[in-house]
Motif scaffolding. Structure first.
Motif, mmCIF file in Angstrom:
data_model
loop_
_atom_site.group_PDB
_atom_site.id
_atom_site.type_symbol
_atom_site.label_atom_id
_atom_site.label_comp_id
_atom_site.label_asym_id
_atom_site.label_seq_id
_atom_site.Cartn_x
_atom_site.Cartn_y
_atom_site.Cartn_z
ATOM 1 N N CYS A 158 104.785 36.991 -49.304
ATOM 2 C CA CYS A 158 104.519 37.996 -48.268
ATOM 3 C C CYS A 158 105.160 37.609 -46.936
ATOM 4 C CB CYS A 158 103.015 38.171 -48.077
ATOM 5 S SG CYS A 158 102.168 38.799 -49.553
ATOM 6 N N GLU A 159 105.842 38.562 -46.315
ATOM 7 C CA GLU A 159 106.429 38.353 -44.996
ATOM 8 C C GLU A 159 106.165 39.595 -44.139
ATOM 9 O OE1 GLU A 159 110.506 37.250 -44.906
ATOM 10 O OE2 GLU A 159 110.271 35.599 -46.343
ATOM 11 N N CYS A 160 105.687 39.378 -42.915
ATOM 12 C CA CYS A 160 105.478 40.503 -42.004
ATOM 13 C C CYS A 160 106.821 41.143 -41.656
ATOM 14 C CB CYS A 160 104.786 40.031 -40.724
ATOM 15 S SG CYS A 160 103.061 39.563 -40.946
ATOM 16 N N LEU A 161 106.810 42.449 -41.470
ATOM 17 C CA LEU A 161 108.021 43.147 -41.057
ATOM 18 C C LEU A 161 108.385 42.746 -39.629
ATOM 19 C CD1 LEU A 161 107.216 46.731 -42.402
ATOM 20 C CD2 LEU A 161 108.486 44.906 -43.540
ATOM 21 N N HIS A 162 109.635 43.017 -39.257
ATOM 22 C CA HIS A 162 110.093 42.709 -37.902
ATOM 23 C C HIS A 162 109.231 43.457 -36.883
ATOM 24 C CE1 HIS A 162 112.866 41.807 -34.636
ATOM 25 N NE2 HIS A 162 112.756 43.079 -34.278
ATOM 26 N N GLY A 163 108.698 42.722 -35.904
ATOM 27 C CA GLY A 163 107.847 43.325 -34.891
ATOM 28 C C GLY A 163 106.373 43.280 -35.235
ATOM 29 N N PHE A 164 106.019 42.633 -36.344
ATOM 30 C CA PHE A 164 104.628 42.549 -36.772
ATOM 31 C C PHE A 164 104.240 41.084 -36.982
ATOM 32 C CE2 PHE A 164 106.124 46.713 -37.789
ATOM 33 C CZ PHE A 164 105.037 47.560 -37.648
ATOM 34 N N GLU A 165 102.932 40.819 -36.972
ATOM 35 C CA GLU A 165 102.408 39.476 -37.191
ATOM 36 C C GLU A 165 101.161 39.561 -38.056
ATOM 37 O OE1 GLU A 165 101.718 38.112 -33.267
ATOM 38 O OE2 GLU A 165 100.026 39.456 -32.876
ATOM 39 N N PRO A 166 100.750 38.466 -38.705
ATOM 40 C CA PRO A 166 99.602 38.517 -39.619
ATOM 41 C C PRO A 166 98.332 38.981 -38.916
ATOM 42 C CG PRO A 166 100.831 36.482 -39.928
ATOM 43 C CD PRO A 166 101.405 37.135 -38.709
ATOM 44 N N GLY A 177 97.754 37.214 -48.359
ATOM 45 C CA GLY A 177 98.373 38.212 -47.486
ATOM 46 C C GLY A 177 97.787 39.590 -47.612
ATOM 47 N N THR A 178 96.652 39.730 -48.303
ATOM 48 C CA THR A 178 96.120 41.069 -48.576
ATOM 49 C C THR A 178 95.677 41.808 -47.319
ATOM 50 O OG1 THR A 178 93.974 40.042 -49.062
ATOM 51 C CG2 THR A 178 95.414 40.528 -50.927
ATOM 52 N N ASP A 179 95.354 41.078 -46.220
ATOM 53 C CA ASP A 179 94.963 41.743 -44.971
ATOM 54 C C ASP A 179 96.154 42.365 -44.252
ATOM 55 O OD1 ASP A 179 92.290 41.501 -45.101
ATOM 56 O OD2 ASP A 179 92.114 39.785 -43.759
ATOM 57 N N GLY A 180 97.357 41.961 -44.641
ATOM 58 C CA GLY A 180 98.551 42.553 -44.070
ATOM 59 C C GLY A 180 98.845 42.102 -42.646
ATOM 60 N N CYS A 181 99.595 42.938 -41.944
ATOM 61 C CA CYS A 181 100.096 42.572 -40.619
ATOM 62 C C CYS A 181 99.799 43.687 -39.608
ATOM 63 C CB CYS A 181 101.603 42.317 -40.680
ATOM 64 S SG CYS A 181 102.097 41.066 -41.893
ATOM 65 N N VAL A 182 99.892 43.323 -38.336
ATOM 66 C CA VAL A 182 99.685 44.278 -37.233
ATOM 67 C C VAL A 182 100.841 44.148 -36.247
ATOM 68 C CG1 VAL A 182 97.174 44.305 -37.438
ATOM 69 C CG2 VAL A 182 98.278 42.588 -35.998
#
Length: 673
Positions: A158-166, A177-182
């Motif tokens: 799992c890697e956050c998209l550009h401009g996002f963080e865990p 990584g199930t909580d994703g990124c913001v």
């Protein structure tokens, strides 16, 4: 309801009747009652296919992108199966057919929730698993939560998209990584946002997506910018550079990123994120420019050193010595660094191949083993690692480093770089997912996947590749080891000639050379090369002729065709041709798909190439012309029937494909009949 989809059957809905075509798993292998899994279309938003476990999503296909379902990369095997997607006012569905009608295939939703593609093998009377989905760890629905991409070849995936963080850094650190990124920065909408392009992606869940098939990609971007709730957009159809518009209005989930394939998705980010990205790109460009300048200086320095060394080398009367490359180990390193090849660090190659694990080993030869690997950017590679105890491999390595980097043709394998560090010497090639030609045509399970049309394209590609080596490249190259295992197949089944360790450069109008060190592969060597060490463009033509007959027949030249040990494929083909029974040579698995005139023309060209006297054989330019045109051709003369002597039970090196490669033997060890 059923658990099986056959060619011509539909998965989808009929809007007029309300009929829903879907698959349901069995309760158990022995109980055909409805199980807990179903596979059906979800028409909300942009239609996509879902594997459900009750009301829980287990796997999602992604929408149809004009060529295939975006989340099913297995559909890239379009030369075997033809998929159709229909969406109109009456119905929406997908179905498949096999191009080769002799291939019996079905799709089954099994009790574990996986979809199996099965093909029937008459040779051993069983169903063969062709592929399955979900198959990789990133295939499960929402593995990395929102605003994150799942990379099957990364650890963690799992890697956050550009401009996002865990969203939860602690859980992310623990590889959950199930909580994703913001978002790192809040969108400013009217003050100016922008888009970051994510390539090779499976489109996010389109449950809440909106589709406009008439909009262009630029219109799609403008429309998304006007709508503050729009989080991403993409093309609805990837054909012709992209058309139509898909826009997402909520969180992005179930994003998967492939090493190749997929499509571009444009993710909305704050303008400040784009600015920081531009500064980073500018810094990278400066580093690249500096690296190039230093590389040019280093190249010039190494070139000067090589030129000075070359002046010191004494001439030799041996033609073989004039056309082989002799260096000590220091010279090898200097030569490699001075070539056109990028240098890879050992730690990078080791990480890509899982420290050269046996599970990653693809095969090998006199030079050493070959490994499959994946770089951190997802690029798949094949690593040719020089064995420390192989003198033959060392010479092959030196030859290949300085030769193949100078050759560029769509039917030659592409080299990406090399690695020289300590005692390690490696060549890095692009990885061919479809492996080598022998992996297909000499296997009862896989050869049925290649119909005549596909085999003829492969024959033409190989012929054009050899013609390039002989005539059209800036160097005149004699390959000397053309065989099925040295022909690789890319994703589109385009043949790529590989392994130039034994290749030789000819000067000007030179037409042949000789050697006392015969190297090559039994079954593919011309009689004049095996007997007298003479090699030329005509010895390559002989090898091509053998290979052509093998592609048509599906068996090796040194295979068993009768109780007579001297009865090889060449003799068998010749006897059939003399009796006007040439079509009996054709592989039984493709008889129904072949063109009689085309096959007979190819057999005749193959027999012309394997004639005993080199002067009678056609050049590769003539071969390409005869294969590509229905023209009058010469009548083949007696072929050469090369066989092996049993020399005190001394066997030669045997590689993984079963071909016998000569590992530097005397020419007296072979004879021709």
């Amino acid at each position: 309801m059923t658990d099986t989809l056959l060619p011509g059957m539909k998965i989808g809905v009929n809007w007029r009747t309300g009929l829903d075509w879907y698959l349901t798993s069995w309760k158990s292998p022995d109980d055909p009652a409805c199980g807990e899994f179903s596979f059906r279309i979800d028409t909300r938003g942009m239609p996509q296919y879902i594997v459900w476990k009750g009301s829980e999503r287990v796997w999602r296909s992604g929408p149809w992108n004009g060529q295939r379902i975006s989340g099913v990369p297995q559909m890239n095997l379009h030369f075997i199966f033809n998929f159709h997607y229909i969406a109109n006012e009456n119905e929406t569905y997908v179905m498949f057919n096999a191009y080769n009608q002799s291939i019996i295939s079905r799709m089954v939703l099994i009790g574990s929730g996986k979809i199996h593609r099965l093909t029937w093998l008459d040779s051993n009377r069983r169903w063969n698993l062709f592929w399955e989905i979900p198959g990789e760890r990133c295939d499960g629905y929402g593995q990395c939560g929102t605003y994150a991409g799942c990379y099957a070849n990364h650890a963690p995936p799992c890697e956050c998209l550009h401009g996002f963080e865990p969203r939860s850094p602690q859980d992310w650190y623990l590889r959950d990584g199930t909580d994703g990124c913001v978002r790192r920065r809040v969108l400013e909408c009217e003050k100016g946002d922008g888009f970051f392009k994510l390539q090779h992606a499976k489109l996010p869940d389109t449950l809440h997506a909106r589709v406009d098939t008439r909009a262009s990609l630029k219109e799609c971007e403008d429309e998304c910018l006007k709508n503050c709730s729009c989080t991403a957009y993409s093309s609805a159809d990837i054909n012709g550079g992209g058309s139509g518009c898909v826009m997402w209005g909520g969180d992005l989930i179930d994003l998967q990123v492939y090493s190749d394939g997929g499509q571009d998705v444009y993710i909305r980010v704050a303008a400040s994120e784009l600015e920081s990205n531009r500064l980073l790109d500018k810094k990278k460009k400066m580093i690249l420019i500096i690296t190039i300048i230093l590389g040019v200086i280093l190249f010039a320095f190494c070139g000067c050193c090589l030129w000075r060394r070359k002046r010191k080398v004494q001439g030799s009367n041996s033609i073989e010595r004039n056309h082989r490359i002799f260096y000590d180990e220091n010279e090898l390193e200097e030569s490699t660094k001075g070539s056109e090849l990028p240098l890879f660090e050992l730690r990078v190659v080791a990480a890509a191949t899982n420290n050269f694990s046996s599970e990653n080993e693809l095969g090998g030869g006199g030079f050493g083993p070959v490994y499959k690997g994946k770089l951190m950017n997802g690029q798949e590679i094949a690593v040719k690692r020089l064995s420390k105890n192989s003198g033959q491999g060392s010479e092959e390595f030196k030859n290949e480093v300085l030769l193949i980097a100078k050759l560029q043709h769509r039917n030659l394998v592409k080299i990406m770089g090399c690695c020289i560090e300590g005692d390690e010497k490696m060549l890095i090639y692009e990885y061919m997912r479809n492996r080598s030609l022998d992996w297909f045509i000499f296997d009862d399970t896989r050869r049925v996947l290649l119909d005549w049309g596909q085999r003829f394209k492969i024959i033409m590609g190989i012929a054009r590749g050899v013609l390039y080596l002989h005539q059209d490249s800036r160097l005149r190259i004699i390959h000397r080891d053309l065989k099925a295992s040295n022909v690789l197949l890319d994703d589109e089944m385009i043949p790529r000639i590989s392994d130039f360790g034994l290749a030789r450069i000819f000067d000007g109008n030179q037409t042949e050379a000789n050697t006392t060190r015969v190297v090559g592969t039994y079954g593919y060597m011309s009689p004049e090369y095996a007997m007298d060490g003479l090699f030329s463009v005509k010895s390559d033509a002989f090898s091509f002729g053998v290979l052509l007959l093998e592609i048509i027949n599906g068996k090796r030249n040194n295979g068993c065709f009768s109780d007579d040990p001297s009865q090889n494929l060449i003799r068998y083909a010749w006897e059939l041709w003399k009796e006007d029974r040439g079509l009996e040579l054709v592989d039984s698995s493709m008889v129904s798909s072949c063109s009689t005139n085309e096959v007979l023309r190819c057999i005749q060209v193959g027999l012309l190439c394997v004639q005993e006297n080199a002067v009678d054989r056609p050049t590769m330019a003539s071969v390409v012309f005869m294969l590509d045109n229905d023209t009058v051709m010469p009548t083949p003369k007696q072929p050469a029937f090369c066989v092996r002597k049993n020399l005190n039970n001394k066997d030669s090196f045997t590689n993984r494909t079963g071909s016998h490669s000569i590992n530097e033997v005397s020419i007296t060890e072979l004879h021709a009949r």
